[in-house]
Each structure stands twice: as structure tokens, then as C-alpha cells.
Design a protein around this motif. Structure first.
Motif, PDB file in Angstrom:
ATOM      1  N   GLY A   1       0.831  -1.197   0.000  1.00 30.31           N
ATOM      2  CA  GLY A   1       0.000   0.000   0.000  1.00 30.31           C
ATOM      3  C   GLY A   1       0.863   1.243   0.000  1.00 30.31           C
ATOM      4  O   GLY A   1       2.103   1.156   0.003  1.00 30.31           O
ATOM      5  N   LEU A   2       0.226   2.409   0.006  1.00 28.70           N
ATOM      6  CA  LEU A   2       0.955   3.671  -0.079  1.00 28.70           C
ATOM      7  C   LEU A   2       0.989   4.440   1.230  1.00 28.70           C
ATOM      8  O   LEU A   2       1.757   5.396   1.368  1.00 28.70           O
ATOM      9  N   ALA A   3       0.160   4.072   2.198  1.00 31.05           N
ATOM     10  CA  ALA A   3       0.142   4.786   3.476  1.00 31.05           C
ATOM     11  C   ALA A   3       1.365   4.428   4.303  1.00 31.05           C
ATOM     12  O   ALA A   3       1.873   3.302   4.240  1.00 31.05           O
ATOM     13  N   ASP A   4       1.856   5.364   5.101  1.00 32.83           N
ATOM     14  CA  ASP A   4       3.035   5.108   5.928  1.00 32.83           C
ATOM     15  C   ASP A   4       2.815   3.944   6.892  1.00 32.83           C
ATOM     16  O   ASP A   4       3.760   3.221   7.235  1.00 32.83           O
ATOM     17  N   SER A   5       1.574   3.740   7.325  1.00 32.36           N
ATOM     18  CA  SER A   5       1.293   2.651   8.264  1.00 32.36           C
ATOM     19  C   SER A   5       1.514   1.284   7.642  1.00 32.36           C
ATOM     20  O   SER A   5       1.585   0.277   8.354  1.00 32.36           O
ATOM     21  N   CYS A   6       1.637   1.233   6.310  1.00 34.11           N
ATOM     22  CA  CYS A   6       1.829  -0.048   5.619  1.00 34.11           C
ATOM     23  C   CYS A   6       3.290  -0.467   5.550  1.00 34.11           C
ATOM     24  O   CYS A   6       3.590  -1.596   5.137  1.00 34.11           O
TER      25      CYS A   6
ATOM     26  N   GLY B   1       6.362  12.356   2.127  1.00 32.39           N
ATOM     27  CA  GLY B   1       6.151  12.284   0.692  1.00 32.39           C
ATOM     28  C   GLY B   1       5.343  11.047   0.327  1.00 32.39           C
ATOM     29  O   GLY B   1       5.125  10.142   1.136  1.00 32.39           O
ATOM     30  N   THR B   2       4.884  11.010  -0.905  1.00 34.01           N
ATOM     31  CA  THR B   2       4.078   9.894  -1.396  1.00 34.01           C
ATOM     32  C   THR B   2       4.988   8.784  -1.906  1.00 34.01           C
ATOM     33  O   THR B   2       5.984   9.036  -2.578  1.00 34.01           O
ATOM     34  N   HIS B   3       4.644   7.567  -1.589  1.00 38.49           N
ATOM     35  CA  HIS B   3       5.409   6.402  -2.035  1.00 38.49           C
ATOM     36  C   HIS B   3       5.437   6.339  -3.561  1.00 38.49           C
ATOM     37  O   HIS B   3       4.385   6.365  -4.215  1.00 38.49           O
ATOM     38  N   THR B   4       6.625   6.247  -4.123  1.00 38.77           N
ATOM     39  CA  THR B   4       6.778   6.178  -5.583  1.00 38.77           C
ATOM     40  C   THR B   4       6.586   4.731  -6.042  1.00 38.77           C
ATOM     41  O   THR B   4       7.485   4.089  -6.592  1.00 38.77           O
TER      42      THR B   4
ATOM     43  N   ASP C   1       3.110   9.718 -10.505  1.00 37.42           N
ATOM     44  CA  ASP C   1       2.850  11.144 -10.350  1.00 37.42           C
ATOM     45  C   ASP C   1       3.719  11.736  -9.237  1.00 37.42           C
ATOM     46  O   ASP C   1       4.171  12.878  -9.324  1.00 37.42           O
ATOM     47  N   ALA C   2       3.971  10.941  -8.198  1.00 32.19           N
ATOM     48  CA  ALA C   2       4.839  11.405  -7.109  1.00 32.19           C
ATOM     49  C   ALA C   2       6.283  11.531  -7.577  1.00 32.19           C
ATOM     50  O   ALA C   2       6.997  12.461  -7.192  1.00 32.19           O
ATOM     51  N   ALA C   3       6.721  10.592  -8.421  1.00 32.24           N
ATOM     52  CA  ALA C   3       8.102  10.625  -8.911  1.00 32.24           C
ATOM     53  C   ALA C   3       8.305  11.693  -9.976  1.00 32.24           C
ATOM     54  O   ALA C   3       9.373  12.305 -10.057  1.00 32.24           O
ATOM     55  N   TYR C   4       7.266  11.922 -10.774  1.00 29.57           N
ATOM     56  CA  TYR C   4       7.349  12.861 -11.904  1.00 29.57           C
ATOM     57  C   TYR C   4       6.136  13.798 -11.857  1.00 29.57           C
ATOM     58  O   TYR C   4       5.141  13.577 -12.556  1.00 29.57           O
TER      59      TYR C   4
ATOM     60  N   VAL D   1      -6.509   5.278  -1.965  1.00 29.11           N
ATOM     61  CA  VAL D   1      -5.233   4.634  -2.282  1.00 29.11           C
ATOM     62  C   VAL D   1      -4.082   5.274  -1.510  1.00 29.11           C
ATOM     63  O   VAL D   1      -3.182   4.575  -1.029  1.00 29.11           O
ATOM     64  N   LYS D   2      -4.096   6.575  -1.367  1.00 27.70           N
ATOM     65  CA  LYS D   2      -3.006   7.282  -0.695  1.00 27.70           C
ATOM     66  C   LYS D   2      -3.007   7.086   0.814  1.00 27.70           C
ATOM     67  O   LYS D   2      -1.974   7.276   1.466  1.00 27.70           O
ATOM     68  N   THR D   3      -4.141   6.705   1.375  1.00 23.59           N
ATOM     69  CA  THR D   3      -4.264   6.692   2.835  1.00 23.59           C
ATOM     70  C   THR D   3      -4.506   5.310   3.433  1.00 23.59           C
ATOM     71  O   THR D   3      -4.597   5.183   4.652  1.00 23.59           O
ATOM     72  N   GLN D   4      -4.611   4.281   2.577  1.00 24.85           N
ATOM     73  CA  GLN D   4      -4.916   2.945   3.062  1.00 24.85           C
ATOM     74  C   GLN D   4      -3.865   1.945   2.578  1.00 24.85           C
ATOM     75  O   GLN D   4      -2.979   2.290   1.806  1.00 24.85           O
ATOM     76  N   CYS D   5      -4.008   0.704   3.049  1.00 25.27           N
ATOM     77  CA  CYS D   5      -3.105  -0.353   2.627  1.00 25.27           C
ATOM     78  C   CYS D   5      -3.733  -1.186   1.514  1.00 25.27           C
ATOM     79  O   CYS D   5      -4.844  -0.922   1.078  1.00 25.27           O
ATOM     80  N   VAL D   6      -3.030  -2.214   1.076  1.00 28.94           N
ATOM     81  CA  VAL D   6      -3.278  -2.796  -0.237  1.00 28.94           C
ATOM     82  C   VAL D   6      -4.677  -3.388  -0.415  1.00 28.94           C
ATOM     83  O   VAL D   6      -5.282  -3.222  -1.483  1.00 28.94           O
TER      84      VAL D   6
END
Length: 439
Positions: A110-115, A154-157, A253-256, A276-281
Motif C-alpha cells: 500500500g501507499l500509506a506510511d502505516s503499511c 512524501g508519497t510512495h513512488t 505522479d509522485a516521482a514525476y 489509495v493514498k491513505t490505506q493499505c493494499v
């Protein structure tokens, strides 16, 4: 198909439930600290911070493992310095002298830091903890990157191959430089990963010779590899993995930032992206389940030249890894097409790479679990300095099944197909067996 979908969702749901539970209270890093660290003087792989941690492969099992949560220097896809978090694990087994190191790339969490994997290790809720434990039980040290933007500001690339591969290699460098591990620049290193981790480990293998030639890499075990993201996106459009397409779009989008994903999204797309940005897979997968790209966008960014260029930049098979590779893939993989894995094998073999290919009559999740022990065994042979090969008879049988690329066949297989000879040999050894196939 219904059973495949339910199995995939069940596995994803379990992964997310475990990962979401993994974040300890107060486990945050300030953006100011990370920004200062990234711009400070240092080299990729240098340790920024380290603190004691704990490793549990699952919530019920304690292990004799020394663990550190680290932040270390790495590099973005565009070449800028950054700071990535991760974990270094060393068996507390009293062993002295050199031990191997595996730099392990986890699959999609997932993309959230908790993941982030480092959040779950202390409580045994990191999904691949049991697979990583296999390496520790062999006496190997393990470095596990959280990847860029996962556990740090930052957002996970997500699925940006170069950023992932660099984070994987720099995690190994960081482990070698971390005091108290017993590791050093001469330590034999293996690279391993599956799914997103397959992309990351394969990228690490391809860029090792140019980005981190100081690492003593003995081989890479990589599976379920999304080697062509455009084909993977097409395969999952409107399917069970549709939510992962949006996650990959967010990661790119985070990388570029110039890709400007926001201008392509409709209201539904913005809602799913926020999830998607705040939850896990598993929540990500459910939020995007069976959604087609045209249901979440006002126009399809994948038709645009800049998006296609960014995604093609992630393609694997364009450069030869400089160490042997064990490549495995499930024939009925429901997320990463089997043909994508076959093409990666063909591309690497055409470049002269020492590839041991293993197809499995399994899907994506089952392939990860069942394939891991064989991948570990292959790495063990690499650390021991041996070069495992199938027996000559196995090579002939695989060739008859179309599993040996033409340019990798032994010379005798180019002269003629071997079925008549094989049948004669079997009949000689077992006269009771039929001397031909069929009625």
C-alpha cells in the motif's frame, strides 16, 4: 474466475489487516528532519539514523534476532538525493565471521506510511515476515527497504522501478555500514523480491553494475515480476487488480510531478485516489475493484506520450544483470501476466544472462508462498559458490515442453528433438513400459 477473485481478495484483505495494525503510536518522522537529512552531505547507503527494533515473523512467534530500524541515504528516479527507511535484521546465533546478506524487496503493501514493513516487524504483522524468517533461519542477515516515501515524508513512488532498485541496493550498503552487524564491504549479497518486490529486485539486478558495483552481489531471486507496466495495466483494467493501476499512477505522479495525474481524474477517480493514498493494499484493491480506467478519468493518461514514456522507462529486460538470476512466475497469475515473465526471461537470455527459469502451476499469491523456499535454496547455492543446473534429462524434457529458449539449448538439442530417444531409453530401463505414446 469467481474463486480466483475471492482467493486474491482474501489474501489481500489479510495482508492489509495485518499491515494496518502494524503502526506503533508515535512512529512518525518530520518532513523537516527528512528534508535536512536528504540535503546533508553523504553518500547513498550512508546511515542517517538507527534505533533498536524487534522482528517477529507473525504475532505469535518470538525470534532470536537483532533488529534495527534505520533511515539511510538513497536516490530518487530523477537522480536527486533522498532518505529512505528500512530494517536490518541479523540472527542472534553467536556466529562469528562472515555471513551472507539478503537485501529483500517486499511486494505491494500500500501507499500509506502505516503499511511500511518496518512498522509491522515489531508486532509480527508485516505480511512477508514468515518468508523473511526463512532467510534468518539459514543464518543470513536481511535488509528490508520500506521504499521511497513509505514510512518517510512524501508519497510512495510505487512501481517506479529505478527508485525502488536504488533503495534496495542502498539498503544493502546501509546494512554493511551499520555498526554491530558484523557485515562489511566483502559480505556476499543476494537480492530477492516478488511482485512489486520482483520489480524492485530485478531493477536492482540490472543497475547493480552501474549504481552499486561496490556490493558483492552473488545473484538475484525474483518472481512475479511486472516487467512491462503498460501490459500489466491493460491486463488489470476492469479486473481484480484495477485498484493497483491507480496506485501505480499515483506512484509515478509522485516521482514525476509534471505528469499531473489530477487533471485526468473525475470525481470517482479522485475519491479512489484519496483511498489509495491513505490505506493499505486490500482496501486499495477493494476501492478500485473491477473499475475501468475510463470510469475514473475524464481522459486516459496512458494514451499520452509523457505517461507512456514514464511507464516505458520502468521496463525491464533492457540491460543485462551482471550476476545470475533465478526467475519464477505462476502460469495462472491473476495479476501479472505469465507472458510478461516469459518475455523478461527471453530478453535476459538474449543478452547472455545466466537465468534459471521456474514456471509454477499457481497464481500470484500462491506463487509467492510456494516459490520462496526454492528461491532461497537457489540463493544458498550462489552463496556457496555453486552453479545449480537442471539435469540433462530435465533439460530435454523442459525443451520438449517449450521451456528452454532456443539460444539456451545444449548443442545436442539443436540436432533433433529427443522424444524417440527418450522413449527408447525408458523402454530399455523399464521393459514393462510401453515403447510409444498413445493407444
Amino acid at each position: 474466475m469467481r474463486h480466483t477473485v475471492l482467493a486474491a481478495l482474501a489474501a489481500l484483505a489479510l495482508t492489509t489487516a495485518l499491515t494496518a495494525a502494524a503502526a506503533p503510536a508515535g512512529a512518525t518522522t518530520t518532513a523537516a528532519h527528512a528534508a535536512a537529512s536528504a540535503t546533508s552531505t553523504g553518500q547513498p547507503g550512508d546511515i542517517v539514523s538507527a534505533e533498536p527494533s524487534r522482528f517477529m515473523p507473525n504475532p505469535l512467534v518470538l525470534t532470536s534476532t537483532r533488529a534495527w530500524k534505520i533511515r539511510y541515504r538513497s536516490t530518487t528516479a530523477t537522480g536527486a538525493p533522498n532518505v529512505v527507511s528500512g530494517t536490518v535484521l541479523v540472527p542472534d546465533d553467536g556466529r562469528t565471521g562472515q555471513r551472507p546478506l539478503v537485501t529483500y524487496a517486499v511486494g505491494t503493501v500500500g501507499l500509506a506510511d502505516s503499511c511500511a514493513p518496518s512498522r509491522g516487524f515489531p508486532t509480527g504483522t508485516t505480511a512477508e515476515g514468515s518468508l523473511i524468517w526463512q532467510a534468518l533461519l539459514r543464518g543470513w542477515a536481511v535488509a528490508v527497504t520500506d521504499y521511497e516515501g513509505l514510512g518517510t515524508p512524501g508519497t510512495h513512488t510505487y512501481t517506479v522501478g529505478r527508485a525502488e532498485g536504488q533503495a534496495v541496493l542502498d539498503a544493502a550498503r546501509a546494512a554493511e555500514r551499520l555498526p554491530g552487524t558484523g557485515l562489511n564491504a566483502d559480505t556476499p549479497v543476494g537480492i530477492m523480491g516478488y511482485s512489486q518486490g520482483g520489480q524492485a529486485s530485478s531493477w536492482a539486478a540490472e543497475i547493480h553494475d552501474s549504481y552499486a558495483p561496490d556490493l558483492n552481489v552473488r545473484g538475484t531471486a525474483t518472481g512475479g515480476v511486472p516487467a512491462d507496466l503498460l501490459k500489466v495495466a491493460d491486463f488489470n483494467n476492469g479486473g481484480v487488480g484495477a485498484g493497483l493501476i491507480l496506485a501505480a499512477a499515483v506512484g509515478h505522479d509522485a516521482a514525476y510531478p509534471a505528469l499531473d495525474l489530477a487533471k485526468y481524474l473525475n470525481d470517482n477517480g479522485r475519491s479512489v485516489v484519496n483511498i489509495v493514498k491513505t490505506q493499505c493494499v486490500a482496501i486499495d484493491a477493494i476501492a478500485g475493484l473491477f473499475q475501468r480506467i475510463d470510469q475514473v478519468t475524464v481522459s486516459n493518461p496512458l494514451y499520452q506520450a509523457d505517461w507512456q514514456s514514464a511507464l516505458r522507462a520502468d521496463a525491464l529486460g533492457t540491460h543485462a544483470p551482471d550476476a545470475p538470476v533465478y526467475l519464477y512466475h505462476g502460469v495462472i497469475d491473476e495479476l501479472i501476466p505469465y507472458t510478461v515473465g516469459q518475455q523478461l526471461r527471453a530478453d535476459w537470455c538474449a543478452k547472455g544472462v545466466d537465468v534459471q527459469w521456474q514456471s509454477m502451476p499457481l497464481g500470484h499469491i500462491t506463487g509467492a508462498i510456494a516459490g520462496s523456499p526454492f528461491a532461497m535454496a537457489w540463493l544458498a547455492d550462489r552463496f556457496a559458490g555453486t552453479s545449480p543446473r537442471p539435469s540433462p534429462l530435465a533439460v530435454e524434457i523442459l525443451d520438449l515442453l517449450g521451456e528452454v529458449p532456443r539460444d539456451r539449448r545444449p548443442p545436442e538439442l539443436h540436432r533433433r528433438r529427443q522424444m524417440p530417444r527418450l522413449l527408447r531409453e525408458l523402454h530399455r530401463q523399464h521393459p514393462e513400459a510401453p515403447d510409444r505414446l498413445g493407444p
